[in-house]
Design an enzyme around this catalytic site. Structure first.
Site, PDB file in Angstrom:
ATOM      1  N   SER A 225       0.889  -1.172   0.000  1.00 17.04           N
ATOM      2  CA  SER A 225       0.000   0.000   0.000  1.00 17.04           C
ATOM      3  C   SER A 225       0.920   1.213   0.000  1.00 17.04           C
ATOM      4  CB  SER A 225      -0.852   0.026   1.277  1.00 17.04           C
ATOM      5  OG  SER A 225      -1.465   1.291   1.457  1.00 17.04           O
TER       6      SER A 225
ATOM      7  N   TYR B  56      -2.176  -0.675  10.684  1.00 15.21           N
ATOM      8  CA  TYR B  56      -2.108  -0.945   9.242  1.00 15.21           C
ATOM      9  C   TYR B  56      -0.736  -0.538   8.693  1.00 15.21           C
ATOM     10  CZ  TYR B  56      -3.796  -1.139   4.362  1.00 15.21           C
ATOM     11  OH  TYR B  56      -3.971  -1.451   3.030  1.00 15.21           O
TER      12      TYR B  56
HETATM   13  N1  LIG Z   1      -8.518  -0.858  -1.064  1.00 10.67           N
HETATM   14  C1  LIG Z   1      -7.473  -0.045  -0.904  1.00 10.67           C
HETATM   15  O1  LIG Z   1      -7.601   1.197  -0.906  1.00 10.67           O
HETATM   16  C2  LIG Z   1      -6.087  -0.630  -0.781  1.00 10.67           C
HETATM   17  C3  LIG Z   1      -5.006   0.242  -0.972  1.00 10.67           C
HETATM   18  C4  LIG Z   1      -3.713  -0.280  -0.833  1.00 10.67           C
HETATM   19  C5  LIG Z   1      -3.523  -1.598  -0.541  1.00 10.67           C
HETATM   20  N2  LIG Z   1      -4.604  -2.409  -0.359  1.00 10.67           N
HETATM   21  C6  LIG Z   1      -4.313  -3.811  -0.035  1.00 10.67           C
HETATM   22  O2  LIG Z   1      -4.887  -4.615  -1.032  1.00 10.67           O
HETATM   23  C7  LIG Z   1      -5.170  -5.908  -0.487  1.00 10.67           C
HETATM   24  C8  LIG Z   1      -6.603  -6.282  -0.838  1.00 10.67           C
HETATM   25  O3  LIG Z   1      -7.463  -5.356  -0.191  1.00 10.67           O
HETATM   26  P1  LIG Z   1      -8.923  -4.976  -0.725  1.00 10.67           P
HETATM   27  O4  LIG Z   1      -8.985  -3.509  -0.726  1.00 10.67           O
HETATM   28  O5  LIG Z   1      -9.260  -5.745  -1.944  1.00 10.67           O
HETATM   29  O6  LIG Z   1      -9.776  -5.463   0.547  1.00 10.67           O
HETATM   30  P2  LIG Z   1     -11.036  -6.429   0.688  1.00 10.67           P
HETATM   31  O7  LIG Z   1     -12.038  -6.132  -0.371  1.00 10.67           O
HETATM   32  O8  LIG Z   1     -11.452  -6.332   2.103  1.00 10.67           O
HETATM   33  O9  LIG Z   1     -10.440  -7.873   0.388  1.00 10.67           O
HETATM   34  C9  LIG Z   1      -9.532  -8.482   1.274  1.00 10.67           C
HETATM   35  C10 LIG Z   1      -9.307  -9.908   0.827  1.00 10.67           C
HETATM   36  O10 LIG Z   1      -8.407 -10.538   1.745  1.00 10.67           O
HETATM   37  C11 LIG Z   1      -8.984 -11.766   2.159  1.00 10.67           C
HETATM   38  N3  LIG Z   1      -8.511 -12.127   3.500  1.00 10.67           N
HETATM   39  C12 LIG Z   1      -8.597 -11.394   4.645  1.00 10.67           C
HETATM   40  N4  LIG Z   1      -8.074 -12.069   5.659  1.00 10.67           N
HETATM   41  C13 LIG Z   1      -7.644 -13.261   5.160  1.00 10.67           C
HETATM   42  C14 LIG Z   1      -7.008 -14.403   5.719  1.00 10.67           C
HETATM   43  N5  LIG Z   1      -6.700 -14.461   7.023  1.00 10.67           N
HETATM   44  N6  LIG Z   1      -6.716 -15.460   4.907  1.00 10.67           N
HETATM   45  C15 LIG Z   1      -7.035 -15.411   3.601  1.00 10.67           C
HETATM   46  N7  LIG Z   1      -7.614 -14.360   3.011  1.00 10.67           N
HETATM   47  C16 LIG Z   1      -7.919 -13.302   3.780  1.00 10.67           C
HETATM   48  C17 LIG Z   1     -10.485 -11.527   2.099  1.00 10.67           C
HETATM   49  O11 LIG Z   1     -11.186 -12.735   1.944  1.00 10.67           O
HETATM   50  P3  LIG Z   1     -11.957 -13.550   3.095  1.00 10.67           P
HETATM   51  O12 LIG Z   1     -12.614 -12.540   3.990  1.00 10.67           O
HETATM   52  O13 LIG Z   1     -12.889 -14.405   2.310  1.00 10.67           O
HETATM   53  O14 LIG Z   1     -10.890 -14.342   3.780  1.00 10.67           O
HETATM   54  C18 LIG Z   1     -10.591 -10.720   0.824  1.00 10.67           C
HETATM   55  O15 LIG Z   1     -10.593 -11.573  -0.295  1.00 10.67           O
HETATM   56  C19 LIG Z   1      -4.903  -5.788   1.011  1.00 10.67           C
HETATM   57  O16 LIG Z   1      -3.631  -6.319   1.310  1.00 10.67           O
HETATM   58  C20 LIG Z   1      -4.924  -4.301   1.254  1.00 10.67           C
HETATM   59  O17 LIG Z   1      -4.163  -3.925   2.383  1.00 10.67           O
HETATM   60  C21 LIG Z   1      -5.870  -1.966  -0.486  1.00 10.67           C
END
Ligand SMILES: NC(=O)c1ccc[n+]([C@@H]2O[C@H](COP(=O)([O-])OP(=O)(O)OC[C@H]3O[C@@H](n4cnc5c(N)ncnc54)[C@H](OP(=O)(O)O)[C@@H]3O)[C@@H](O)[C@H]2O)c1
Length: 232
Positions: free
Chosen positions: A137, A150
């Site tokens: 991120s 975070y």
């Molecule tokens: N959205 C943003 O603005 C943003 C910006 C920078 C970086 N990111 C990063 O991008 C990545 C994806 O985030 P997102 O925004 O797509 O969030 P999201 O929609 O909440 O998706 C998170 C994913 O991680 C999975 N997950 C969570 N805990 C887990 C575990 N213990 N084991 C296996 N899977 C797990 C969830 O699936 P289940 O709940 O089914 O396990 C879900 O598929 C993250 O690392 C986040 O920090 C996001």
């Protein structure tokens, strides 16, 4: 066959990556805890002629990543790319973050990337090739208020990623720190934010497809992307 293992594939950025990669001809191994969502995704990928494998699990738990990697290798004999994308967001002040939230943030965001990487490394080292894309991120190198747990997990992930690259480049392995800014997914919960200014998961996923296609002799060390208007 070119196999990509995507963690956190049940929704958001990981799901968009899996969809785009499958469309681009990659075989995708899908991991997250929500097996139902993974099966729905796999069905839709296969209906469109793609190749998907459903491997549910909590990747923060020590034995799980190794078991999943073994299943992928049993089925497809190879793992070309690992995308460590599973993550959670604890968006609270440091004072109001409790120890359980702190530990969970480090376990899901950072420890899982360590465990999944360890699970694929012997195979990649033997092959003298492989890509590991760590979804960090912009909060992995810039502080934001109400992001203590975070940011700590993501700064740690960046350090881990840089060391992993140093240790494995001799084996032909490519390691990328993938650093998106605000993207419109469920990670933000009900936060009152201008979603229309955020990037879409599909836009972010497109950049991951480029990385998965990158030539083996190039090291793309870091990819940083933000909404055009900057941080929210
Ligand atoms: N959205 C943003 O603005 C943003 C910006 C920078 C970086 N990111 C990063 O991008 C990545 C994806 O985030 P997102 O925004 O797509 O969030 P999201 O929609 O909440 O998706 C998170 C994913 O991680 C999975 N997950 C969570 N805990 C887990 C575990 N213990 N084991 C296996 N899977 C797990 C969830 O699936 P289940 O709940 O089914 O396990 C879900 O598929 C993250 O690392 C986040 O920090 C996001």
């Amino acid at each position: 066959m070119n196999v990509v293992w995507v963690t956190g594939a049940s929704r958001g950025i990981g799901k968009a990556m899996a969809q785009k990669l499958a469309k681009a001809g990659f075989a995708v191994a899908l991991t997250a805890r929500n097996a139902t969502a993974l099966h729905q995704l796999s069905d839709s990928i296969q209906q469109q002629g793609g190749n998907a494998l459903v491997l549910p699990g909590d990747v923060s738990q020590p034995k799980v990543p190794l078991q999943i990697a073994e299943k992928i290798l049993n089925s497809w004999k190879r793992i070309d790319t690992l995308i460590n994308n599973a993550g959670i967001g604890i968006f609270k002040s440091i004072l109001s973050t409790d120890v359980q939230e702190w530990d969970e943030s480090l376990a899901v965001n950072t420890r899982s990337a360590f465990l999944c990487s360890k699970a694929v490394l012997p195979h990649m080292i033997e092959n003298r090739a492989g890509k590991i894309i760590n979804v960090i991120s912009v909060a992995g190198q810039q502080p934001y208020p109400n992001c203590g747990a975070y940011c700590a997990s993501k700064y740690a992930m960046l350090g881990f990623t840089d060391v992993l690259r140093n240790e494995t480049r001799q084996y032909g392995i490519q390691v990328t720190a993938f650093m998106p800014g605000a993207t419109d997914t469920e990670i933000w919960g009900n936060a009152d934010l201008p979603r229309e200014r955020m990037m879409t998961p599909e836009q972010v996923a497109t950049q991951a497809v480029h990385l998965c296609k990158a030539d083996a002799n190039i090291m793309i060390e870091q990819v940083v992307m933000r909404p055009q208007g900057g941080d929210l």
